[in-house]
Design an enzyme around this catalytic site. Structure first.
Site, PDB file in Angstrom:
ATOM      1  N   LYS A  27     -26.932   8.790  14.465  1.00  0.00           N
ATOM      2  CA  LYS A  27     -26.660   7.644  15.346  1.00  0.00           C
ATOM      3  C   LYS A  27     -26.289   6.388  14.559  1.00  0.00           C
ATOM      4  CE  LYS A  27     -29.174   9.340  19.302  1.00  0.00           C
ATOM      5  NZ  LYS A  27     -29.601  10.624  18.693  1.00  0.00           N
ATOM      6  N   TYR A  55     -14.888  -7.047   0.114  1.00  0.00           N
ATOM      7  CA  TYR A  55     -13.978  -7.304   1.236  1.00  0.00           C
ATOM      8  C   TYR A  55     -13.728  -6.005   1.986  1.00  0.00           C
ATOM      9  CZ  TYR A  55      -9.497  -8.717   3.456  1.00  0.00           C
ATOM     10  OH  TYR A  55      -8.480  -9.004   4.334  1.00  0.00           O
ATOM     11  N   SER A  83      -9.852  -5.750  11.887  1.00  0.00           N
ATOM     12  CA  SER A  83      -8.674  -6.045  12.692  1.00  0.00           C
ATOM     13  C   SER A  83      -8.927  -7.219  13.638  1.00  0.00           C
ATOM     14  CB  SER A  83      -8.312  -4.805  13.509  1.00  0.00           C
ATOM     15  OG  SER A  83      -7.238  -5.118  14.348  1.00  0.00           O
ATOM     16  N   PRO A 127       0.820  -1.214   0.000  1.00  0.00           N
ATOM     17  CA  PRO A 127       0.000   0.000   0.000  1.00  0.00           C
ATOM     18  C   PRO A 127       0.859   1.272   0.000  1.00  0.00           C
ATOM     19  CG  PRO A 127      -0.501  -1.433   1.873  1.00  0.00           C
ATOM     20  CD  PRO A 127       0.804  -1.877   1.303  1.00  0.00           C
ATOM     21  N   HIS A 150       3.819  -5.220   2.778  1.00  0.00           N
ATOM     22  CA  HIS A 150       2.714  -5.543   3.672  1.00  0.00           C
ATOM     23  C   HIS A 150       2.920  -6.756   4.579  1.00  0.00           C
ATOM     24  CE1 HIS A 150      -1.313  -5.193   5.021  1.00  0.00           C
ATOM     25  NE2 HIS A 150      -1.851  -4.740   3.926  1.00  0.00           N
ATOM     26  N   SER A 160     -10.796  -0.938   2.502  1.00  0.00           N
ATOM     27  CA  SER A 160     -10.198  -0.874   3.822  1.00  0.00           C
ATOM     28  C   SER A 160     -10.308   0.532   4.383  1.00  0.00           C
ATOM     29  CB  SER A 160      -8.727  -1.263   3.693  1.00  0.00           C
ATOM     30  OG  SER A 160      -8.136  -1.412   4.939  1.00  0.00           O
ATOM     31  N   THR A 168      -5.905  -9.943  10.330  1.00  0.00           N
ATOM     32  CA  THR A 168      -7.214  -9.436   9.884  1.00  0.00           C
ATOM     33  C   THR A 168      -8.186 -10.570   9.584  1.00  0.00           C
ATOM     34  OG1 THR A 168      -6.548  -9.515   7.570  1.00  0.00           O
ATOM     35  CG2 THR A 168      -6.227  -7.417   8.715  1.00  0.00           C
ATOM     36  N   LYS A 182     -22.775  10.076  12.409  1.00  0.00           N
ATOM     37  CA  LYS A 182     -22.885  10.097  13.877  1.00  0.00           C
ATOM     38  C   LYS A 182     -24.138  10.847  14.312  1.00  0.00           C
ATOM     39  CE  LYS A 182     -18.013   9.899  15.327  1.00  0.00           C
ATOM     40  NZ  LYS A 182     -16.916  10.710  15.886  1.00  0.00           N
ATOM     41  N   SER A 183     -24.461  11.965  13.598  1.00  0.00           N
ATOM     42  CA  SER A 183     -25.637  12.747  13.996  1.00  0.00           C
ATOM     43  C   SER A 183     -26.929  11.953  13.779  1.00  0.00           C
ATOM     44  CB  SER A 183     -25.681  14.079  13.236  1.00  0.00           C
ATOM     45  OG  SER A 183     -26.025  13.838  11.892  1.00  0.00           O
TER      46      SER A 183
HETATM   47  N1  COA Z   1     -23.759   6.526  16.670  1.00  0.00           N
HETATM   48  C1  COA Z   1     -22.857   7.504  16.896  1.00  0.00           C
HETATM   49  N2  COA Z   1     -21.506   7.318  16.758  1.00  0.00           N
HETATM   50  C2  COA Z   1     -21.073   6.092  16.396  1.00  0.00           C
HETATM   51  C3  COA Z   1     -21.970   5.030  16.151  1.00  0.00           C
HETATM   52  C4  COA Z   1     -23.368   5.284  16.308  1.00  0.00           C
HETATM   53  N3  COA Z   1     -24.268   4.330  16.104  1.00  0.00           N
HETATM   54  N4  COA Z   1     -21.263   3.936  15.818  1.00  0.00           N
HETATM   55  C5  COA Z   1     -19.958   4.303  15.844  1.00  0.00           C
HETATM   56  N5  COA Z   1     -19.850   5.600  16.218  1.00  0.00           N
HETATM   57  C6  COA Z   1     -18.616   6.373  16.416  1.00  0.00           C
HETATM   58  C7  COA Z   1     -17.577   5.566  17.183  1.00  0.00           C
HETATM   59  O1  COA Z   1     -17.751   5.739  18.561  1.00  0.00           O
HETATM   60  C8  COA Z   1     -16.294   6.172  16.688  1.00  0.00           C
HETATM   61  O2  COA Z   1     -16.065   7.408  17.328  1.00  0.00           O
HETATM   62  P1  COA Z   1     -14.664   8.233  17.234  1.00  0.00           P
HETATM   63  O3  COA Z   1     -14.617   8.902  15.903  1.00  0.00           O
HETATM   64  O4  COA Z   1     -14.774   9.193  18.333  1.00  0.00           O
HETATM   65  O5  COA Z   1     -13.584   7.211  17.413  1.00  0.00           O
HETATM   66  C9  COA Z   1     -16.569   6.482  15.249  1.00  0.00           C
HETATM   67  O6  COA Z   1     -17.990   6.611  15.160  1.00  0.00           O
HETATM   68  C10 COA Z   1     -16.064   5.428  14.279  1.00  0.00           C
HETATM   69  O7  COA Z   1     -16.730   4.194  14.454  1.00  0.00           O
HETATM   70  P2  COA Z   1     -17.098   3.272  13.210  1.00  0.00           P
HETATM   71  O8  COA Z   1     -17.253   4.108  12.016  1.00  0.00           O
HETATM   72  O9  COA Z   1     -18.237   2.381  13.589  1.00  0.00           O
HETATM   73  O10 COA Z   1     -15.818   2.418  12.927  1.00  0.00           O
HETATM   74  P3  COA Z   1     -14.649   1.866  13.805  1.00  0.00           P
HETATM   75  O11 COA Z   1     -13.726   2.961  14.171  1.00  0.00           O
HETATM   76  O12 COA Z   1     -15.183   0.999  14.873  1.00  0.00           O
HETATM   77  O13 COA Z   1     -13.903   0.995  12.704  1.00  0.00           O
HETATM   78  C11 COA Z   1     -13.336  -0.934  11.448  1.00  0.00           C
HETATM   79  C12 COA Z   1     -14.468  -0.106  12.041  1.00  0.00           C
HETATM   80  C13 COA Z   1     -13.891  -2.139  10.754  1.00  0.00           C
HETATM   81  C14 COA Z   1     -12.562  -0.106  10.456  1.00  0.00           C
HETATM   82  C15 COA Z   1     -12.431  -1.343  12.641  1.00  0.00           C
HETATM   83  O14 COA Z   1     -13.127  -2.201  13.493  1.00  0.00           O
HETATM   84  C16 COA Z   1     -11.205  -2.101  12.218  1.00  0.00           C
HETATM   85  O15 COA Z   1     -11.185  -3.321  12.198  1.00  0.00           O
HETATM   86  N6  COA Z   1     -10.120  -1.376  11.876  1.00  0.00           N
HETATM   87  C17 COA Z   1      -8.908  -1.944  11.381  1.00  0.00           C
HETATM   88  C18 COA Z   1      -8.968  -2.041   9.887  1.00  0.00           C
HETATM   89  C19 COA Z   1      -7.628  -2.357   9.332  1.00  0.00           C
HETATM   90  O16 COA Z   1      -6.836  -3.041   9.946  1.00  0.00           O
HETATM   91  N7  COA Z   1      -7.356  -1.810   8.149  1.00  0.00           N
HETATM   92  C20 COA Z   1      -6.101  -1.919   7.507  1.00  0.00           C
HETATM   93  C21 COA Z   1      -5.773  -3.270   7.057  1.00  0.00           C
HETATM   94  S1  COA Z   1      -4.128  -3.298   6.494  1.00  0.00           S
HETATM   95  C1  HC5 Z   2      -1.864   2.379   4.441  1.00  0.00           C
HETATM   96  C2  HC5 Z   2      -3.116   1.652   4.152  1.00  0.00           C
HETATM   97  C3  HC5 Z   2      -2.953   0.196   4.171  1.00  0.00           C
HETATM   98  C4  HC5 Z   2      -4.185  -0.606   3.950  1.00  0.00           C
HETATM   99  C5  HC5 Z   2      -3.826  -1.969   3.568  1.00  0.00           C
HETATM  100  C6  HC5 Z   2      -4.925  -2.966   3.662  1.00  0.00           C
HETATM  101  O1  HC5 Z   2      -6.046  -2.671   3.930  1.00  0.00           O
HETATM  102  O2  HC5 Z   2      -4.579  -4.224   3.406  1.00  0.00           O
HETATM  103  C7  HC5 Z   2      -5.527  -5.275   3.546  1.00  0.00           C
HETATM  104  C8  HC5 Z   2      -4.987  -6.223   4.593  1.00  0.00           C
HETATM  105  C9  HC5 Z   2      -5.915  -7.232   5.092  1.00  0.00           C
HETATM  106  O3  HC5 Z   2      -5.451  -8.267   5.585  1.00  0.00           O
HETATM  107  O4  HC5 Z   2      -7.116  -7.053   5.041  1.00  0.00           O
HETATM  108  C10 HC5 Z   2      -5.630  -5.980   2.216  1.00  0.00           C
HETATM  109  N1  HC5 Z   2      -6.326  -5.261   1.144  1.00  0.00           N
HETATM  110  C11 HC5 Z   2      -5.543  -4.125   0.644  1.00  0.00           C
HETATM  111  C12 HC5 Z   2      -6.469  -6.220   0.036  1.00  0.00           C
HETATM  112  C13 HC5 Z   2      -7.668  -4.802   1.534  1.00  0.00           C
END
Ligand code: COA
Ligand code: HC5
Length: 633
Positions: free
Chosen positions: A433, A459, A463, A127, A350, A561, A472, A430-431
């Site tokens: 909910k 996909y 996390s 990435p 990655h 992602s 993941t 968020k507004s």
């Molecule tokens: N009403 C009001 N606010 C809400 C809400 C609701 N119903 N649901 C969620 N929110 C708020 C949360 O409290 C949070 O607040 P913040 O901005 O103050 O932190 C915010 O909205 C974001 O929440 P949400 O959008 O639901 O997502 P999340 O932050 O929980 O993320 C994922 C979801 C799937 C992205 C996360 O669980 C994850 O797995 N992240 C890792 C992804 C990853 O590894 N990516 C790269 C791969 S290489």
């Molecule tokens: C700097 C941003 C990096 C994001 C990378 C990412 O989301 O990789 C995924 C990893 C995973 O295991 O889900 C794979 N993907 C790019 C194919 C979504």
């Protein structure tokens, strides 16, 4: 060129190599104190119940496969989970594996998702991150910024080394911090049939140098004084200046471009390359270095509107052999890129880590570069940074030519469109909910449906870092509920009230899927585990894995992602199937940065169209909620 989807990467019995030989596991057990205590407190990744996964699999297929295929798969799944049947047998083996290992998935995952994958890491795996454009437009500015950035990374490294990194949380649960120990001083090494990753951070003599690349020439720059203190920004400027002045011509062979090739070709070229002692030493210096800094030549000037999209491809592939693709060592885990024109960003390999730890490091570095500099610079003379030499034989030259051609083909084929959606960010969902992430994912489903009049296998990364050594799992964003909503939005006969109800249901379902995925109860890694267990235990892989529905489910036309960052940056990656899109987004409070990628060689995909459809979908959903009184309750 065949391109296998992320996770569609077929695992054959022949392809399974015993773990001992190629992957060099890094033992973290010796790290004393805080880190270890924290790691020990983390739960183990569970193996979900077999019936639960089977049910969830069938439900996930519903919006993406036809009725006939679904019926056939239903029969296969029923057979698979019969008492005393093959499913139960594999489940037991998997549970046994889970009882023995710290994490039943992580070794398998590293191999299947990364080290066995043969496509180039460029575009297909690594990435990119585009940082906000900087104010400089000359070499002095470039040097100064590079120096600050190096100092910032070293500052972050101190936190890693002293185990003072704050533990991260998701959904109220502490996360595994292991990935932070894998991003510095590490490098991927090509091999056939499998690559490996080396990590020198924990060796007896950890590296004290970084790699600097300028005009395709590689330098080893020691970044610590003899008393162990990191070089100051002023000292780093002096050293970088020396490097720049001794590499003003780009007359040398772009050796780094070899790392952009197909992994088997690169593995063959690598064996040949390191036969020469000088070459071997130079390569090892790059592999061992803490990280790399690529001082790029300016790219062709483009309009402000196009700037971020061009910067995104500069990060992803460097622009081709004429531009900056030779100014990289793509196997290096972490490469910071600083262009003479103020373009700044990162590309990372990655295999060792997910995006969030990399982005946390970047956020720290960006904040660090903003600080006014303090501290006195010792006036001791510093040694000249060592240039890494390469002896180029005719065979190596021909490998470089082949790699140049291949990367130029990839460069022509990749289309990336960056959009800053400025109407709203997390604030609006968020507004109402609603979970912002779920809102964005449902909008993506709507955008895709508007363009193609069908739903596709989607996909989203979830996390698994709540668990020890977790990586993941998959959130399948195309659900029965999202399908009901997008169809209703396309149906003029439907009333707004019904559409709002369906939207709320779809968003809730997505958030519920997310919660189940991050708690280790999603279906995809479990199915993968059962399949890999079958490869180890059985003469043949069960029918459910040879089924049309299974291929369809793993053919991700939308690979997405969310990677939140404090910095207003754009993150990007390539599609995972020839006819698919990669969509990465960074939702800020009042706007959302998106990068949409696709291949030009596919007539059915169009990044601008999907990006526009996505903007429309987000606005339509907001308008729908605002216009429907019930939504405000
Ligand atoms: N009403 C009001 N606010 C809400 C809400 C609701 N119903 N649901 C969620 N929110 C708020 C949360 O409290 C949070 O607040 P913040 O901005 O103050 O932190 C915010 O909205 C974001 O929440 P949400 O959008 O639901 O997502 P999340 O932050 O929980 O993320 C994922 C979801 C799937 C992205 C996360 O669980 C994850 O797995 N992240 C890792 C992804 C990853 O590894 N990516 C790269 C791969 S290489
Ligand atoms: C700097 C941003 C990096 C994001 C990378 C990412 O989301 O990789 C995924 C990893 C995973 O295991 O889900 C794979 N993907 C790019 C194919 C979504």
């Amino acid at each position: 060129m065949t391109m296998l989807g992320f996770l569609t990467r077929t695992v054959t019995k022949a392809g399974m190599v015993k773990p001992s030989c190629l992957v060099k596991p890094v033992s973290l057990n010796w790290i004393p104190g805080r880190y270890l205590a924290h790691q020990e407190s983390l739960p183990k990744l569970p193996v979900p119940p077999l019936n639960q996964t089977c049910d969830r699999y069938l439900a996930a297929l519903e919006p993406i496969v036809g009725a006939e295929d679904l019926n056939h798969t239903r029969q296969l799944v029923e057979e698979f989970q019969l008492p005393g049947g093959v499913g139960e047998r594999l489940q037991k083996s998997l549970e046994h594996r889970a009882s023995k290992l710290e994490n039943w998935l992580s070794d398998w995952w590293l191999k299947v998702a990364y080290l066995d994958y043969r496509m180039p890491v460029v575009v297909h795996s690594s990435p990119g991150v585009v940082l906000p454009r900087l104010e400089f437009s000359d070499r002095q500015g470039q040097i100064r910024h590079a120096a600050k950035l190096i100092a910032g990374v070293l500052d972050f490294k101190t936190m890693i080394d002293h185990e003072t990194l704050p533990v991260e949380y998701l959904g109220g649960k502490a996360l595994c911090m292991n990935q932070y120990y894998r991003v510095l001083s590490s490098c991927r090494i090509p091999g056939a049939p499998r690559d490996s990753v080396v990590n020198h951070a924990l060796s007896k003599t950890p590296p004290t140098h970084i790699t600097v690349v300028h005009n395709f020439q590689f330098f080893m720059l020691d970044v610590y004084n003899s008393d162990g203190s990191p070089l100051t920004v002023d000292q780093l400027c002096v050293q970088l200046e020396k490097i720049l002045n001794s590499s003003l011509q780009n007359s040398e062979e772009p050796i780094g471009i070899l790392t952009s090739n197909h992994r088997n070709s690169w593995a063959k070229a690598y064996t040949n390359l390191i036969k020469d002692k000088t070459n071997k030493e130079s390569v090892q210096a790059i592999q061992k270095s803490i990280f790399a800094v690529c001082l790029d030549a300016p790219m062709p000037q483009v309009s402000d509107e196009m700037y971020r999209s061009q910067a995104a491809v500069q990060m992803l592939h460097g622009g081709g052999s004429r531009w900056n693709s030779g100014n990289r060592w793509f196997d290096k885990t972490l490469q910071f890129i600083i262009g003479e024109d103020g373009t700044c960003g990162v590309i990372y390999e990655h295999a060792p880590a997910e995006g969030p730890p990399i982005v946390a490091l970047i956020d720290h570095v960006v904040e660090y570069t903003k600080k006014t500099e303090t501290g006195r610079t010792p006036m001791v003379p510093l040694p000249t940074p060592q240039k890494l030499s390469f002896n180029i034989t005719p065979e190596i030259k021909s490998d470089i030519e082949e790699a140049k051609q291949n990367i130029n083909t990839m460069v022509h084929d990749l289309d990336v469109k960056v959009i800053v959606f400025s109407h709203f960010g997390k604030n609006v969902p968020k507004s109402f909910k609603m979970s912002p992430d779920a809102f964005i994912q449902v909008a993506l489903q709507l955008a895709y449906y508007k363009m193609y009049k069908r739903c596709c296998s989607t996909y989203e990364s979830a996390s698994l870092r709540m668990f020890k050594l977790g990586r993941t799992d998959t959130i399948r964003s195309a659900s029965i509920d999202s399908a009901n909503f997008v169809r209703a939005m396309d149906d003029p006969a439907k009333q707004n009230l019904e559409k709002v109800t369906l939207l709320q249901k779809a968003v809730k379902a997505h958030r519920a899927y997310t919660d189940m995925a991050i708690r280790g109860q999603a279906l995809d890694r479990h199915l993968l585990g059962l399949k890999l267990q079958a490869v180890e235990d059985l003469p043949a892989v069960p029918d459910i894995f040879m089924d049309k529905s299974y291929s369809k489910a793993n053919h991700y036309n939308l690979s997405t992602s969310q990677v939140p960052a404090k910095t207003d940056c754009v993150m990007c990656f390539g599609p995972v199937v020839p006819d698919g899109y990669g969509v990465c987004y960074n939702p800020m409070e009042g706007h959302i940065n998106f990068a949409v990628s696709a291949f030009n060689s596919c007539a059915d995909t169009n990044t601008s169209q999907l990006a526009h459809a996505l903007e429309d979908a987000l606005l339509d959903m907001k308008n729908l909620l605002e216009q429907t009184p019930k939504a405000k309750l």
